[in-house]
Design an enzyme around this catalytic site. Structure first.
Site, PDB file in Angstrom:
ATOM      1  N   LYS A 211       0.840  -1.197   0.000  1.00 40.40           N
ATOM      2  CA  LYS A 211       0.000   0.000   0.000  1.00 40.40           C
ATOM      3  C   LYS A 211       0.880   1.254   0.000  1.00 40.40           C
ATOM      4  O   LYS A 211       0.677   2.169  -0.774  1.00 40.40           O
ATOM      5  CB  LYS A 211      -0.908  -0.023   1.239  1.00 40.40           C
ATOM      6  CG  LYS A 211      -1.834   1.148   1.349  1.00 40.40           C
ATOM      7  CD  LYS A 211      -2.714   1.003   2.579  1.00 40.40           C
ATOM      8  CE  LYS A 211      -3.360   2.331   2.929  1.00 40.40           C
ATOM      9  NZ  LYS A 211      -4.095   2.286   4.189  1.00 40.40           N
ATOM     10  N   GLU A 217      10.776  -4.573   4.032  1.00 38.65           N
ATOM     11  CA  GLU A 217      10.861  -5.965   3.587  1.00 38.65           C
ATOM     12  C   GLU A 217      10.490  -6.087   2.110  1.00 38.65           C
ATOM     13  O   GLU A 217      11.174  -6.741   1.325  1.00 38.65           O
ATOM     14  CB  GLU A 217       9.920  -6.854   4.410  1.00 38.65           C
ATOM     15  CG  GLU A 217      10.307  -7.033   5.861  1.00 38.65           C
ATOM     16  CD  GLU A 217       9.726  -5.968   6.784  1.00 38.65           C
ATOM     17  OE1 GLU A 217       9.359  -4.875   6.283  1.00 38.65           O
ATOM     18  OE2 GLU A 217       9.648  -6.218   7.991  1.00 38.65           O
ATOM     19  N   GLY A 272      -4.458  -1.940   5.535  1.00 44.69           N
ATOM     20  CA  GLY A 272      -3.683  -3.066   5.022  1.00 44.69           C
ATOM     21  C   GLY A 272      -4.303  -4.416   5.364  1.00 44.69           C
ATOM     22  O   GLY A 272      -4.445  -5.293   4.513  1.00 44.69           O
ATOM     23  N   ARG A 273      -4.707  -4.584   6.633  1.00 43.66           N
ATOM     24  CA  ARG A 273      -5.236  -5.888   7.062  1.00 43.66           C
ATOM     25  C   ARG A 273      -6.656  -6.133   6.588  1.00 43.66           C
ATOM     26  O   ARG A 273      -7.230  -7.185   6.851  1.00 43.66           O
ATOM     27  CB  ARG A 273      -5.116  -6.022   8.588  1.00 43.66           C
ATOM     28  CG  ARG A 273      -5.695  -4.865   9.380  1.00 43.66           C
ATOM     29  CD  ARG A 273      -5.220  -4.910  10.820  1.00 43.66           C
ATOM     30  NE  ARG A 273      -5.663  -3.752  11.613  1.00 43.66           N
ATOM     31  CZ  ARG A 273      -5.013  -2.600  11.687  1.00 43.66           C
ATOM     32  NH1 ARG A 273      -3.896  -2.405  10.987  1.00 43.66           N
ATOM     33  NH2 ARG A 273      -5.461  -1.619  12.451  1.00 43.66           N
ATOM     34  N   GLU A 358      -3.524  -6.399  15.485  1.00 41.75           N
ATOM     35  CA  GLU A 358      -3.084  -5.075  15.024  1.00 41.75           C
ATOM     36  C   GLU A 358      -4.232  -4.069  15.191  1.00 41.75           C
ATOM     37  O   GLU A 358      -4.013  -2.878  15.381  1.00 41.75           O
ATOM     38  CB  GLU A 358      -2.611  -5.134  13.558  1.00 41.75           C
ATOM     39  CG  GLU A 358      -1.582  -4.069  13.215  1.00 41.75           C
ATOM     40  CD  GLU A 358      -0.960  -4.221  11.834  1.00 41.75           C
ATOM     41  OE1 GLU A 358      -1.698  -4.207  10.836  1.00 41.75           O
ATOM     42  OE2 GLU A 358       0.277  -4.352  11.738  1.00 41.75           O
ATOM     43  N   HIS A 389      -2.813 -33.088  19.004  1.00 39.45           N
ATOM     44  CA  HIS A 389      -1.633 -33.879  19.368  1.00 39.45           C
ATOM     45  C   HIS A 389      -0.491 -32.981  19.824  1.00 39.45           C
ATOM     46  O   HIS A 389       0.665 -33.394  19.845  1.00 39.45           O
ATOM     47  CB  HIS A 389      -1.226 -34.763  18.190  1.00 39.45           C
ATOM     48  CG  HIS A 389      -2.350 -35.689  17.808  1.00 39.45           C
ATOM     49  ND1 HIS A 389      -2.547 -36.903  18.416  1.00 39.45           N
ATOM     50  CD2 HIS A 389      -3.376 -35.524  16.943  1.00 39.45           C
ATOM     51  CE1 HIS A 389      -3.641 -37.476  17.921  1.00 39.45           C
ATOM     52  NE2 HIS A 389      -4.162 -36.649  17.027  1.00 39.45           N
ATOM     53  N   LYS A 521      10.285  -0.031  13.513  1.00 38.40           N
ATOM     54  CA  LYS A 521      10.772   0.305  12.171  1.00 38.40           C
ATOM     55  C   LYS A 521      11.874   1.358  12.256  1.00 38.40           C
ATOM     56  O   LYS A 521      12.917   1.255  11.613  1.00 38.40           O
ATOM     57  CB  LYS A 521       9.625   0.854  11.314  1.00 38.40           C
ATOM     58  CG  LYS A 521       8.615  -0.182  10.863  1.00 38.40           C
ATOM     59  CD  LYS A 521       7.591   0.454   9.946  1.00 38.40           C
ATOM     60  CE  LYS A 521       6.445  -0.506   9.664  1.00 38.40           C
ATOM     61  NZ  LYS A 521       5.364   0.088   8.904  1.00 38.40           N
TER      62      LYS A 521
HETATM   63  O1  F6P Z   1       3.988  -2.630   9.674  1.00 39.74           O
HETATM   64  C1  F6P Z   1       2.635  -2.870   9.699  1.00 39.74           C
HETATM   65  C2  F6P Z   1       2.002  -2.610   8.364  1.00 39.74           C
HETATM   66  O2  F6P Z   1       1.853  -1.245   8.175  1.00 39.74           O
HETATM   67  C3  F6P Z   1       0.669  -3.318   8.244  1.00 39.74           C
HETATM   68  O3  F6P Z   1      -0.362  -2.621   8.810  1.00 39.74           O
HETATM   69  C4  F6P Z   1       0.573  -3.482   6.770  1.00 39.74           C
HETATM   70  O4  F6P Z   1      -0.386  -4.443   6.412  1.00 39.74           O
HETATM   71  C5  F6P Z   1       1.983  -3.898   6.438  1.00 39.74           C
HETATM   72  O5  F6P Z   1       2.787  -3.119   7.294  1.00 39.74           O
HETATM   73  C6  F6P Z   1       2.402  -3.735   5.010  1.00 39.74           C
HETATM   74  O6  F6P Z   1       2.279  -2.413   4.578  1.00 39.74           O
HETATM   75  P1  F6P Z   1       2.393  -2.039   3.045  1.00 39.74           P
HETATM   76  O7  F6P Z   1       1.258  -2.705   2.324  1.00 39.74           O
HETATM   77  O8  F6P Z   1       2.285  -0.544   3.008  1.00 39.74           O
HETATM   78  O9  F6P Z   1       3.712  -2.538   2.542  1.00 39.74           O
END
Ligand code: F6P
Length: 566
Positions: A211, A217, A272-273, A358, A389, A521
Site C-alpha cells: 500500500k 521488507e 492493510g489488514r 493489530e 496432538h 521500524k
Molecule cells: O507494519 C505494519 C504494516 O503497516 C501493516 O499494517 C501493513 O499491512 C503492512 O505493514 C504492510 O504495509 P504495506 O502494504 O504498506 O507494505
C-alpha cells in the site's frame, strides 16, 4: 476526498464504572460459578436458543457462559456504546479511523453498487484486474520470450501478504491448473531465494504488493527479485512483462521501475489488514480465477448486509464481539484459540492474528485517554486435528481459561471415495468431540470408575485418577459452513472483520491504525546503519553512547561472525 463527519469520536464507550458495565460484572460474578453442562441441563433447547445463521454460516454459541440475561446485559452495553450508530458510520464512509482521520471502507471493496466515488473506483479496479487475469490465464500476457506465465510470486508483508496467502491456500480446490502462486514476505533473503529456486524467470510474474510502497521488507525483496530476473540475462525492457505492482503510492512504484500501466490502485481508506478484497487480492484472482474472486467478494458482501441490517440480538459479528469482550474483561481470559478443522485453513489463525491484534492491541481510547479495560486478546491456533496432538493438552488440563473458536465445513471437496468421505467424517467427529470434551471434562468419579474397570489395584487407581481429571467448563464457539467455497470463505472473513470492529466500538479504541509498529521500524533503520558501518571489515567497537550495552553486545557479535564467516 470529502467524507461524512464521523460521529464515532463522539460516541460513548464502555467505562468500568458505567451502570451497564457494573451490572454485567455483577451478573458474570454469579455466572462464573455455574457449569456449562448445568446450563445445558436447565435448557435442552440451548442450541436452538443460542445459535444463529447468516450469510451461509451457522454459529453455535451455546457452549458459552451465557444466559438470556447475559445477552440482555451485553446488548445493553452495546446500546450504551451506540453500536448501531457506529456500524452505520462505517458503511457511510465516516472517518472511523479517528487517529488518521479517514474512513475504513473495506465494505465498499465488495459492494455490488456503484453509487459512491469509492465504489466506482473499486469497480474500475475490478475491471482492470479482470482484464489482466484473463490475459495471463488465456496466455495473452506472456513473459518477454512469449512463454505463458506459470508462476506468480507475490512480494508483500502484513496485510499485503497474509490475507492473499491465506485465501489462496484455503481455496486450493479452485486453483487454476498450470499456475502456481507463491508468497514472499520475510526480509530474510532465504524466503525469496528459496522460493525462486527452480522457477523459470521467463515464465515468472512478480506482484509487488505494498500500500505504501515504502515497507522495508517488500522494497528489499523487490530489488532482490529484480536482480534475480536480470541476472538470468533478460534485458531491462523485459521487466515490464514480469513485474506489476499494487499500491496507493503510484509515484514510488513507478520510480522502482514498474510500468504505470501495470500498477493496480489502492486507496488510503483501505487498511492493510482489510485489503485482500482489493487489488491486493490479485494473486488470489490469478490463482483461482476472477469468477471465484468475485464469489469471495459476494460472500463478504452478504455478511456485510447482515451486519448492517440485523438487529443486535440476531447479528452474528455483534454476538461474537460481545462474547469476546465478556471473556477478556470479566473472565480473565488473555488468549483465544482459533481452530479451523480444515487443513486448507491452516493459515487462518495467522491471518486473524494481524486482523485482530493489530486492530485491537491498543492502550488508549479514541480521544487519547488511557484505557481501563482489557482491549485485544492474544490470538493463536492451528488446523485441527493437528493441535489435538500438541497444545490441546493445555486447553483441556492447563490452568488458563481459553475460549475456542472451532471452524468446520460439513462437506469436503474430496468426495472421490468412501475412504475420503470417512476421513472427512472423522474430521467432523474430532471437531465436535473436542468442544464437547472442553465443556464436559471428566470428574474424579468418572476417572476412578474408568480405571477400576481396567482392573487396576485400588492404590494405582487412587494415584492415577487425579491425573485423568479434566475440569471441563471451557467455553467455545463452533462456526459451521456447508463447504469451504469462495463465497463461504468471504462470509467467514467478513464476520471476523466486523467482530473486531464491534469490540473496538465497545472499548472506544481505533481499530484501524497501528502506531505501535512504528518504533521498531525506526530503530531497525538506526541498527541497520550501525551494522552497515561495521561493513564486516575492520574491528571496530560500536559507539558506546549510541546504544545500550545489550544492543552493543549484539552488534559486536554480528561483527565477529561477519568478519569470520563459517
Ligand atoms: O507494519 C505494519 C504494516 O503497516 C501493516 O499494517 C501493513 O499491512 C503492512 O505493514 C504492510 O504495509 P504495506 O502494504 O504498506 O507494505
Amino acid at each position: 476526498m470529502s467524507q461524512p463527519q464521523s460521529s464515532v469520536s463522539k460516541l460513548s464507550f464502555s467505562r468500568p464504572d458505567s451502570p451497564q458495565w457494573q451490572a454485567l460484572a455483577r451478573h458474570i460474578e454469579d455466572l462464573r460459578t455455574s457449569s456449562l453442562a448445568g446450563l445445558f441441563q436447565q435448557d435442552d433447547q440451548r442450541f436452538e436458543h443460542f445459535s444463529i445463521e447468516a450469510a451461509g454460516l451457522t454459529l453455535d454459541y451455546s457452549k458459552n457462559f451465557l444466559t438470556e440475561e447475559t445477552l440482555k446485559l451485553l446488548l445493553a452495553l452495546a446500546e450504551k456504546c451506540q453500536l448501531s450508530q457506529a456500524i452505520a458510520d462505517m458503511f457511510d464512509g465516516c472517518a472511523i479511523n479517528t487517529s488518521e482521520q479517514r474512513p475504513a471502507l473495506h465494505v465498499a471493496l465488495r459492494s455490488p453498487q456503484q453509487n459512491t466515488v469509492q465504489e466506482q473506483a473499486v469497480h474500475a479496479c475490478l475491471n482492470k484486474m479482470q482484464g489482466f487475469v484473463e490475459a495471463v490465464l488465456e496466455g495473452n500476457w506472456t513473459g518477454h520470450e512469449g512463454k505463458a506465465i506459470t508462476d506468480v510470486v507475490n512480494i508483500g508483508i502484513g496485510g499485503s501478504d497474509l490475507g492473499p496467502a491465506m485465501v489462496y491456500q484455503a481455496l486450493t480446490p479452485y486453483h487454476v491448473p498450470g499456475l502456481n502462486c507463491h508468497f514472499v514476505s520475510n526480509v530474510d533473503p532465504a524466503h525469496l531465494l528459496q522460493t525462486l529456486t527452480g522457477l523459470n524467470p521467463e515464465t515468472t510474474l512478480f506482484i509487488v504488493a505494498s500500500k505504501s510502497f515504502s515497507t522495508l521488507e517488500t522494497s528489499m525483496n523487490a530489488i532482490l527479485a529484480r536482480q534475480w530476473f536480470l541476472d538470468s540475462g533478460a534485458p531491462p525492457n523485459a521487466l515490464s512483462h514480469h513485474f506489476v505492482a499494487v499500491s496507493a503510492n503510484v509515484d514510488k512504484a513507478a520510480a522502482f521501475g514498474i510500468d504505470p500501466a501495470n500498477i493496480f490502485p489502492l486507496w488510503d481508506w483501505v487498511g492493510g489488514r482489510y485489503s485482500l478484497w482489493s487489488a491486493i487480492g490479485l494473486p488470489i484472482a490469478l490463482g483461482v480465477g476472477m469468477e471465484n474472486f468475485r464469489a469471495l467478494l459476494a460472500g463478504a458482501h452478504i455478511m456485510d448486509e447482515h451486519f448492517r441490517t440485523a438487529p443486535a440480538r440476531a447479528n452474528m459479528p455483534v454476538l461474537m464481539g460481545l462474547l469476546t469482550i465478556g471473556y477478556l474483561n470479566f473472565f480473565g481470559a488473555e488468549t483465544q484459540v482459533v481452530l479451523p478443522y480444515a487443513q486448507n485453513l491452516h493459515l487462518f489463525p495467522a491471518f486473524l492474528q494481524q486482523l485482530d491484534m493489530e486492530s485491537l492491541g491498543k492502550s488508549v481510547h479514541r480521544d487519547g485517554s488511557a484505557v481501563d479495560t482489557t482491549t485485544g486478546g492474544i490470538i493463536w491456533g492451528s488446523a485441527g486435528t493437528n493441535g489435538q496432538h500438541s497444545f490441546h493438552q493445555l486447553l483441556h488440563q492447563g490452568t488458563h481459561l481459553i475460549p475456542a473458536d472451532f471452524i468446520v465445513a460439513a462437506q469436503t471437496h474430496y468426495e472421490q471415495s468412501a475412504e475420503s468421505l470417512a476421513q472427512h467424517r472423522q474430521l467432523l467427529a474430532n471437531c465436535f468431540s473436542q468442544s464437547q470434551a472442553l465443556m464436559l471434562g471428566k470428574t474424579l468419579t468418572e476417572a476412578t470408575t474408568e480405571l477400576q474397570a481396567q482392573g487396576l489395584d485400588p492404590a494405582a487407581v487412587a494415584t492415577l485418577a487425579p491425573h485423568k481429571v479434566i475440569a471441563g467448563n471451557r467455553p467455545s464457539n463452533t462456526l459451521l459452513m456447508q463447504k469451504l467455497t469462495p463465497r463461504a470463505l468471504g462470509s467467514l472473513i467478513a464476520a471476523y472483520e466486523h467482530k473486531v470492529y464491534v469490540q473496538s466500538v465497545i472499548l472506544g479504541i481505533d481499530a484501524f491504525d497501528q502506531w505501535g509498529v512504528e518504533l521498531g521500524k525506526t530503530l531497525s533503520t538506526t541498527l541497520h546503519q550501525a551494522l552497515e558501518r561495521q561493513d564486516c571489515k575492520e574491528e571496530q567497537n560500536v559507539d558506546s553512547s549510541a546504544f545500550d550495552s545489550s544492543t552493543r553486545g549484539l552488534i559486536n557479535y554480528y561483527q565477529k561472525f561477519c568478519r569470520n564467516p563459517a
